[in-house]
Design a protein around this motif. Sequence first.
Motif, mmCIF file in Angstrom:
data_model
loop_
_atom_site.group_PDB
_atom_site.id
_atom_site.type_symbol
_atom_site.label_atom_id
_atom_site.label_comp_id
_atom_site.label_asym_id
_atom_site.label_seq_id
_atom_site.Cartn_x
_atom_site.Cartn_y
_atom_site.Cartn_z
ATOM 1 N N VAL A 139 0.850 -1.186 0.000
ATOM 2 C CA VAL A 139 0.000 0.000 0.000
ATOM 3 C C VAL A 139 0.890 1.242 0.000
ATOM 4 O O VAL A 139 1.783 1.375 0.846
ATOM 5 N N VAL A 141 1.030 5.155 0.528
ATOM 6 C CA VAL A 141 0.268 6.206 1.214
ATOM 7 C C VAL A 141 0.946 7.552 0.995
ATOM 8 O O VAL A 141 2.132 7.711 1.296
ATOM 9 N N SER A 147 -5.269 11.028 1.844
ATOM 10 C CA SER A 147 -4.674 9.766 1.404
ATOM 11 C C SER A 147 -4.559 8.779 2.559
ATOM 12 O O SER A 147 -4.793 7.579 2.391
ATOM 13 N N SER A 151 -6.483 5.280 2.614
ATOM 14 C CA SER A 151 -5.747 4.031 2.796
ATOM 15 C C SER A 151 -6.348 3.211 3.934
ATOM 16 O O SER A 151 -6.372 1.969 3.872
ATOM 17 N N PHE A 170 2.980 -0.945 4.296
ATOM 18 C CA PHE A 170 2.762 0.307 3.556
ATOM 19 C C PHE A 170 4.023 1.152 3.592
ATOM 20 O O PHE A 170 4.872 1.010 4.473
ATOM 21 N N LEU A 190 -4.162 1.753 9.833
ATOM 22 C CA LEU A 190 -4.228 0.668 8.857
ATOM 23 C C LEU A 190 -4.044 -0.704 9.509
ATOM 24 O O LEU A 190 -4.457 -1.713 8.966
#
Length: 339
Positions: A139, A141, A147, A151, A170, A190
Amino acid sequence: MLAVALAQGAALAGKSVVLIDTDFATAGLTYYLTFRAFSKAKFGLFDLISKPDAVSNMTSWAGVGNPQAGDERWLDEVRLVPIGDHRIPVDEVSEGMMSAFRKALEEAKRIADVVIVDCRGGIDKQSIAVSMMVDEVLVVVETDTTSVRASQHLADEFLSFGIKDKIAGFVLNKVLDDPTSLAMTASSLLRVDYLGAIPFDIDATRSYIQGKVPDSSSLFSRHCFAVISKLIPGITLYDRLRTLSPADFSSVTLKSPETRLGGVMIAAFSMYISVGLLAVAYAKASDGVVKYLPGIAAYGLICNVLVLAAVSDPIKQVIGGIFRSYNRVFSTALKKIYR
């Protein structure tokens, strides 16, 4: 850019790589790479819908690197599977499209050590479908609030589809400040691992705009490479790669930290040379000037060299890079001198 940098780093580490573009809406990776770096990339995923048997001959139609003068030979180790005929309208996930991608993915895994798939940013049915087929998801970011929250929503969607365990972690991208606080916040939102931060690099961005792949020694590429060993088993080449400390991110503006540091070193050296030579000239003035004409000429030459270095960013970057690499040696030497 990040997907290409990962492919570049894997290739430089001796791995064969296949890049697959699955951004069916914009085909950003395809248009970026086929502008300059790759050739023979007209056939792609869309074409496999009508010609599925062609996937077995991927090595004959996949895009191949097109090194130009001064480019690195890593392009020889990378193949590109582009979108293909992008004129075909795509609104929903079709079985034909996903079948074509599945077959291309299987063939790519057969012929390459590493397969990197670039999909559309954000959340859509196509990207979710693609994520279900790959082994791991990275991921990316951005550093703005929207953003980070988007995410978080992406991670929640992955959880609802039962594929959140595929998220390898990420990275923070286009970082302009100390990423520590944001990394901790994003990690808690996240609930996945933080793998690193990628600084905003104006030179790499300029290369991207021109359709070029950023140099492997660029600030951008080095930080992308530092993430590779956390994603791809067996690559240890970048374990000790020199990257920015968290505090150094705030010093990244339009010029790299090495360039600015090199400018400071040149300025300090110029002052040292100037003061020293002027002091000698003043002390010896009573002995006459003619005797010291060679010294004056040498002084003028040194000044010209320093002026040239001061206005040349590449020279400043080299000097700053050397100083950053051996700063401990310089610090130890200075301490011994002044003792």
